[in-house]
Scaffold this active site. Structure first.
Site, short mmCIF file in Angstrom:
data_model
loop_
_atom_site.label_atom_id
_atom_site.label_comp_id
_atom_site.label_asym_id
_atom_site.label_seq_id
_atom_site.Cartn_x
_atom_site.Cartn_y
_atom_site.Cartn_z
N ALA A 1 -4.17 14.86 5.37
CA ALA A 1 -3.88 13.60 6.06
C ALA A 1 -2.85 12.81 5.28
CB ALA A 1 -5.15 12.79 6.19
N HIS B 1 0.87 -1.20 0.00
CA HIS B 1 0.00 0.00 0.00
C HIS B 1 0.90 1.24 0.00
CE1 HIS B 1 -3.78 2.24 1.41
NE2 HIS B 1 -2.84 3.16 1.28
N ASP C 1 1.48 2.70 3.53
CA ASP C 1 0.61 3.87 3.36
C ASP C 1 1.44 5.15 3.42
OD1 ASP C 1 -1.66 5.33 2.88
OD2 ASP C 1 -2.37 5.29 4.95
N ASN D 1 -5.11 7.28 -6.11
CA ASN D 1 -5.84 8.52 -5.78
C ASN D 1 -5.09 9.77 -6.24
OD1 ASN D 1 -3.91 8.06 -3.73
ND2 ASN D 1 -5.11 9.17 -2.19
N LEU E 1 -4.99 9.26 7.87
CA LEU E 1 -6.27 8.57 7.97
C LEU E 1 -6.09 7.13 7.52
CD1 LEU E 1 -8.65 11.36 6.65
CD2 LEU E 1 -8.61 10.38 8.96
N HIS F 1 1.56 5.37 -1.73
CA HIS F 1 1.21 6.53 -2.55
C HIS F 1 2.49 7.11 -3.12
CE1 HIS F 1 -2.92 6.71 -0.89
NE2 HIS F 1 -2.33 6.22 0.19
N LEU F 2 2.59 7.10 -4.45
CA LEU F 2 3.78 7.68 -5.09
C LEU F 2 3.51 9.04 -5.72
CD1 LEU F 2 5.56 4.69 -6.92
CD2 LEU F 2 6.32 5.90 -4.87
N ARG F 3 2.22 9.43 -5.83
CA ARG F 3 1.85 10.70 -6.47
C ARG F 3 2.32 10.74 -7.92
NH1 ARG F 3 -1.36 10.80 -2.16
NH2 ARG F 3 -0.49 11.81 -0.30
N HIS G 1 -4.52 -0.51 5.66
CA HIS G 1 -4.12 0.23 6.86
C HIS G 1 -5.06 0.02 8.04
CE1 HIS G 1 -6.94 2.92 4.94
NE2 HIS G 1 -6.06 3.46 4.14
N HIS H 1 -10.43 1.14 1.77
CA HIS H 1 -10.25 2.13 2.84
C HIS H 1 -11.48 1.96 3.73
CE1 HIS H 1 -8.77 6.06 4.51
NE2 HIS H 1 -9.95 5.91 5.09
N HIS I 1 2.94 14.58 1.43
CA HIS I 1 2.28 15.86 1.17
C HIS I 1 3.34 16.93 1.37
CE1 HIS I 1 -1.96 14.58 1.04
NE2 HIS I 1 -1.64 13.70 1.97
N LYS J 1 -9.31 -0.17 -5.88
CA LYS J 1 -9.35 0.49 -4.57
C LYS J 1 -10.70 1.12 -4.31
CE LYS J 1 -7.86 2.11 -0.71
NZ LYS J 1 -6.69 2.80 -0.22
C1 NCD Z 1 -3.61 9.10 2.01
C2 NCD Z 1 -3.16 10.13 0.99
O1 NCD Z 1 -2.64 11.17 1.37
O2 NCD Z 1 -3.31 9.88 -0.22
N1 NCD Z 1 -3.65 9.72 3.30
C3 NCD Z 1 -3.57 9.12 4.50
O3 NCD Z 1 -3.73 9.77 5.51
N2 NCD Z 1 -3.31 7.83 4.60
C4 NCD Z 1 -4.91 8.51 1.62
C5 NCD Z 1 -5.28 7.29 2.41
O4 NCD Z 1 -4.67 6.24 2.27
O5 NCD Z 1 -6.21 7.38 3.22
ZN ZN Z 2 -3.24 5.15 1.63
#
Ligand code: NCD
Ligand code: ZN
Length: 361
Positions: free
Chosen positions: A275, A18, A259, A46, A231, A20-22, A186, A148, A263, A110
């Site tokens: 978050a 899990h 996760d 996302n 989150l 996030h690489l953006r 998560h 989620h 940011h 997802k």
């Molecule tokens: C994640 C995100 O920033 O994309 N944020 C987080 O708090 N985990 C989204 C997610 O997995 O809920």
């Molecule tokens: Zn996530």
């Protein structure tokens, strides 16, 4: 795990189930941090706009590979494989699931309940109301649903939203689609642990390093600390202990998912901060610290390198990763200027580090 000594050991190269690489500049900045430690990662969809089609997922995959090639990460890191996912919407067609499955490169779909978290506004408003045919197709193609697991009902206390989701959404979903592969992403609560442990059928969960190491006090220690806000939010100590017990139990239903969610500092340090915690740089050191805290380092390899591939039906990695007991300070900040990120546990000294293998062939 090969125990070279109490202070150094190696495990089969782990995967992050899990991540996030953006995209764009942020992707370019962060991708090497994951690639240096992990063989593969399940890439969250996302983005803005969300990755809702097979074509978009394959294009995103190509951008990740290009970013990796330009990241300077050599050796084993260069072989990092992004495992793509689709973002489920009320409109996702069953045919899109077939295309995703046929591609062989998309490994999950997802579910973000609309409004639950960062970039979830395109998410699902009523899973069993709008997505039945699509869930049917997923069940048929063996395509996992990555969840989620929080309700968005504003009348439900933020800290109870995972437990309420299990009762209100997950129970009915699994009753209607008992053969659907489901990963509760998560996981953060004792109720979640009990559900996953005791459920019949193909159910698993990922657990983050931060939920294994910290409870909700971390959010408020000495003041309001936005870089600890994610989150689902950190929970009370009893839940952390249940998660740690599950992760170190050897039960193959629980596996690693950081996760890590970068940011910009400016997006987190404001009156309505985003978050997400950035943990990718020190991910394996953080997990080693958690397992070591209960004397279960010998179970880290199963959690990090074996249980995930078994659930997803993928081979285990062939490479290895060496961890060493050696003090390592998390930088106060990462990346420069416009890309500045404050990592989780910034400035703290961790007792474990990953031996850099990036110069190996
Ligand atoms: C994640 C995100 O920033 O994309 N944020 C987080 O708090 N985990 C989204 C997610 O997995 O809920
Ligand atoms: Zn996530």
């Amino acid at each position: 795990m090969n125990s070279v000594s109490a202070n150094r050991f190696d495990i089969i190269r782990p995967d992050d189930w899990h991540l996030h690489l953006r995209d764009g500049n942020m992707l370019q900045a962060v991708v090497a941090d994951s690639a240096r430690q992990f063989g593969r990662a399940i890439i969250m969809p996302n983005l803005k706009p969300a990755v809702t089609t097979t074509a978009a997922a394959l294009a995103y995959r190509a951008r990740i590979q290009a970013a990796l090639a330009h990241s300077g990460a050599g050796g084993a890191a260069a072989a990092f494989q992004p495992l793509m996912t689709l973002y489920l919407t009320d409109q996702t067609a069953p045919d899109e699931i077939r295309r995703a499955s046929d591609s062989g490169l998309i490994h999950g779909v997802k579910l973000y309940p609309a409004g639950a978290t960062t970039h979830s506004d395109q998410g699902v408003t009523d899973l069993l109301g709008h997505c039945r045919a699509t869930l049917e197709a997923m069940q048929k193609h063996g395509m996992p649903l990555l969840i989620h697991g929080e309700v968005t009902d504003p009348s439900v206390d933020l800290f109870d939203r995972e437990a309420v989701f299990i009762d209100r959404v997950l129970g009915p979903l699994r009753r209607d689609f008992p053969a659907l592969k489901v990963v509760l992403e998560h996981l953060t609560t004792a109720q979640g642990v009990a559900y996953v442990r005791d459920a019949d059928g193909p159910v698993a969960a990922t657990i983050t390093a931060h939920h294994l190491l910290y409870n909700r006090n971390a959010l408020f220690q000495g003041g309001l600390r936005p870089h600890w806000y994610c989150l689902p939010v950190l929970k009370r100590e009893t839940h952390r202990q249940a998660l740690l017990q599950a992760a170190t139990s050897g039960n193959a239903r629980f596996f690693l998912g950081t996760d890590s969610a970068p940011h910009l500092r400016s997006a987190k340090e404001q009156d309505c901060g985003c978050a997400g915690c950035y943990t990718a740089r020190h991910a394996m050191a953080l997990y080693a610290m958690a397992f070591d805290s209960v004397g279960e380092l010998a179970r880290l390899e199963g959690f990090a390198s074996l249980h995930g591939p078994a659930f997803y039906g993928l081979p285990v990695n062939t490479g290895r990763l060496v961890l060493e007991r050696h003090a390592d300070q998390v930088p106060e900040r990462l990346f420069d200027g416009a890309r500045e990120i404050i990592p989780l546990a910034a400035g703290e000294c961790l007792p474990w580090r990953v031996l850099d293998t990036s110069s190996e062939p």
